[in-house]
Write a protein that holds these residues in place. Sequence first.
Motif, PDB file in Angstrom:
ATOM      1  N   UNK A  22       7.154  -9.281  10.411  1.00  0.00           N
ATOM      2  CA  UNK A  22       8.578  -8.820  10.166  1.00  0.00           C
ATOM      3  C   UNK A  22       8.584  -7.874   8.844  1.00  0.00           C
ATOM      4  N   UNK A  23       8.175  -8.534   7.803  1.00  0.00           N
ATOM      5  CA  UNK A  23       7.886  -7.535   6.507  1.00  0.00           C
ATOM      6  C   UNK A  23       7.278  -6.272   6.904  1.00  0.00           C
ATOM      7  N   UNK A  24       6.055  -6.582   7.150  1.00  0.00           N
ATOM      8  CA  UNK A  24       5.153  -5.250   7.732  1.00  0.00           C
ATOM      9  C   UNK A  24       5.782  -4.305   8.564  1.00  0.00           C
ATOM     10  N   UNK A  25       6.346  -4.516   9.669  1.00  0.00           N
ATOM     11  CA  UNK A  25       7.218  -3.754  10.365  1.00  0.00           C
ATOM     12  C   UNK A  25       8.411  -2.797   9.587  1.00  0.00           C
ATOM     13  N   UNK A  26       9.126  -3.861   8.970  1.00  0.00           N
ATOM     14  CA  UNK A  26      10.137  -3.087   8.260  1.00  0.00           C
ATOM     15  C   UNK A  26       9.666  -2.009   7.105  1.00  0.00           C
ATOM     16  N   UNK A  27       8.427  -2.551   6.532  1.00  0.00           N
ATOM     17  CA  UNK A  27       7.968  -1.510   5.320  1.00  0.00           C
ATOM     18  C   UNK A  27       7.343  -0.377   6.221  1.00  0.00           C
ATOM     19  N   UNK A  28       6.723  -0.522   7.266  1.00  0.00           N
ATOM     20  CA  UNK A  28       6.071   0.468   7.714  1.00  0.00           C
ATOM     21  C   UNK A  28       7.155   1.712   8.247  1.00  0.00           C
ATOM     22  N   UNK A  29       8.445   0.928   8.848  1.00  0.00           N
ATOM     23  CA  UNK A  29       9.444   1.819   9.436  1.00  0.00           C
ATOM     24  C   UNK A  29      10.322   2.565   8.298  1.00  0.00           C
ATOM     25  N   UNK A  30      10.261   1.934   7.138  1.00  0.00           N
ATOM     26  CA  UNK A  30      11.104   2.450   5.978  1.00  0.00           C
ATOM     27  C   UNK A  30      10.194   3.734   5.399  1.00  0.00           C
ATOM     28  N   UNK A  31       8.708   3.511   5.334  1.00  0.00           N
ATOM     29  CA  UNK A  31       8.058   4.299   4.770  1.00  0.00           C
ATOM     30  C   UNK A  31       7.811   5.661   5.729  1.00  0.00           C
ATOM     31  N   UNK A  32       8.126   5.430   7.070  1.00  0.00           N
ATOM     32  CA  UNK A  32       7.992   6.593   8.078  1.00  0.00           C
ATOM     33  C   UNK A  32       9.407   7.420   7.856  1.00  0.00           C
ATOM     34  N   UNK A  33      10.426   6.613   7.754  1.00  0.00           N
ATOM     35  CA  UNK A  33      11.637   7.099   7.598  1.00  0.00           C
ATOM     36  C   UNK A  33      11.647   8.048   6.443  1.00  0.00           C
ATOM     37  N   UNK A  34      10.991   7.701   5.214  1.00  0.00           N
ATOM     38  CA  UNK A  34      11.011   8.398   4.053  1.00  0.00           C
ATOM     39  C   UNK A  34       9.786   9.400   3.929  1.00  0.00           C
ATOM     40  N   UNK A  35       9.030   9.422   5.072  1.00  0.00           N
ATOM     41  CA  UNK A  35       7.739  10.352   5.176  1.00  0.00           C
ATOM     42  C   UNK A  35       6.846  10.203   4.226  1.00  0.00           C
ATOM     43  N   UNK A  36       6.731   8.822   3.915  1.00  0.00           N
ATOM     44  CA  UNK A  36       5.841   8.115   2.828  1.00  0.00           C
ATOM     45  C   UNK A  36       4.371   7.988   3.505  1.00  0.00           C
ATOM     46  N   UNK A  37       3.281   8.350   3.108  1.00  0.00           N
ATOM     47  CA  UNK A  37       1.928   8.002   3.472  1.00  0.00           C
ATOM     48  C   UNK A  37       1.689   6.591   3.231  1.00  0.00           C
ATOM     49  N   UNK A  38       0.976   5.793   3.993  1.00  0.00           N
ATOM     50  CA  UNK A  38       0.558   4.521   3.564  1.00  0.00           C
ATOM     51  C   UNK A  38      -0.930   4.822   3.177  1.00  0.00           C
ATOM     52  N   UNK A  39      -1.279   4.593   2.005  1.00  0.00           N
ATOM     53  CA  UNK A  39      -2.554   4.904   1.449  1.00  0.00           C
ATOM     54  C   UNK A  39      -3.707   4.173   2.316  1.00  0.00           C
ATOM     55  N   UNK A  40      -4.902   4.652   2.324  1.00  0.00           N
ATOM     56  CA  UNK A  40      -5.967   3.845   2.915  1.00  0.00           C
ATOM     57  C   UNK A  40      -6.059   3.826   4.261  1.00  0.00           C
ATOM     58  N   UNK A  41      -5.179   4.680   5.001  1.00  0.00           N
ATOM     59  CA  UNK A  41      -5.269   4.976   6.614  1.00  0.00           C
ATOM     60  C   UNK A  41      -5.929   6.294   6.964  1.00  0.00           C
ATOM     61  N   UNK A  42      -6.631   6.451   7.968  1.00  0.00           N
ATOM     62  CA  UNK A  42      -6.869   7.572   8.536  1.00  0.00           C
ATOM     63  C   UNK A  42      -8.280   7.906   8.148  1.00  0.00           C
ATOM     64  N   UNK A  43      -9.104   8.804   8.963  1.00  0.00           N
ATOM     65  CA  UNK A  43     -10.285   9.339   8.932  1.00  0.00           C
ATOM     66  C   UNK A  43     -10.515  10.595   9.672  1.00  0.00           C
ATOM     67  N   UNK A  44     -11.013  11.557   9.256  1.00  0.00           N
ATOM     68  CA  UNK A  44     -11.307  12.931   9.977  1.00  0.00           C
ATOM     69  C   UNK A  44     -12.331  12.731  11.187  1.00  0.00           C
ATOM     70  N   UNK A  45     -13.133  11.620  10.833  1.00  0.00           N
ATOM     71  CA  UNK A  45     -14.178  11.422  12.047  1.00  0.00           C
ATOM     72  C   UNK A  45     -13.867  10.104  12.941  1.00  0.00           C
TER      73      UNK A  45
END
Length: 295
Positions: free
Chosen positions: A149-172
Motif C-alpha cells: 500500500x505504501x509503495x503504491x501510494x508513493x509511486x502514484x504521488x511521485x507520478x502525479x508530481x512528475x518525479x523520477x524514481x531513481x535507479x530505474x530504467x536502462x537504454x538497453x
Amino acid sequence: MKSADQMDSEEPGGVRMTAQHPHENEPYWRSSISRVDPEKVFIRGYDLEDLIGGVSFTSASFLLIRGRLPSPRESRVLDAVLTAVLDYALEKPGTAAARYVVSANPSMVAGLAAATMAVGKYTLATEDTARFIVAAHADFLESGEALETFAANLAESMAARKERIPGLGHPVFKKVDPRAAILRETAVREGLWNGPALLYEAIHRAFTARPGKADIPINDVGAMAAVLVALGFTPEESTGLAVISTLPGVVAHISEELAHGKPLRIIPGESVAYDVEAGKDFKADWKEAGWTPAS
C-alpha cells in the motif's frame, strides 16, 4: 571598525575581556582512520602488516570505510558490488572522456581524473538512489501502512508530481538488468536483502504496474544502492564505492589508448552537423552594431 571578536570580548564599559574560544585547544584535525608510527602503520587500529595478504581488498575497503571488519557474507556481497560494473565498453561517458583526455595528455592520472569527473546524476553515482531508499523506508516505518500500500501510494504521488524514481530504467536492458539481478540474488543468498531493499522492490512493482512502464527494470545503480544501504554505507560512500568498482576497466582503457590509440582524438566531422553560417560581412555588421570601422 571593530571586529566581531573585539565587540564580543568587551563589556559595556569598554573593559577588554579575554576571548573564550571553546575549541581553541582542540587539534586542527582528528582522524580515527589510520595512524603512522616510526615503524608501523595502523589501519582502524590494526597493524597493516597483518592485513597485507591477510584480507582481500574488498574486506580492507569495508574496514576502512565502515570502521570495522566485515563478516564473510558482508565481504562476499560487497565483492559482488565491486565487480558489477567493471566496464561498459565505450558506451560509458567516463571511459570515452578518459580516452579523449589521454589522447591529448598521455597520463594515466589525467585519464582516471577525467573518468571520475564524468560520474554523476545520469551515470554510475548511486547516492541519489540510496538517499531515496533510506528516506522512503523511514517514511514507511512511520506510516503504519502495509508495504504494498505504501509503495503504491508513493509511486502514484511521485507520478502525479512528475518525479523520477531513481535507479530505474536502462537504454538497453528491458524488464531485467542482468547485473542488478545477480546482485540481488547474491544479497538474498547472504541474507542482506533487507527492509529498505524490499520496499524499493515494492515501489518498482507499483511503478511498473502503470501503463507503459512494464519494461522498465531496476538498473545496476539501483541494485548497487539497495545493496550498499543494506551493508550500512552512507549514500555518499556508496558513490565512492561505485567509482572504485569501475576503475579497473578505466585503467584498461587508458592503457589501451596509450599503447594503440590515436594522438589527439577529435569528434569525426561526419558525426557533427555544424549550423554555422559562412560568409557574413564583418565590416558591415561591425558598423551596424555601432562601432567605428577599423582603420
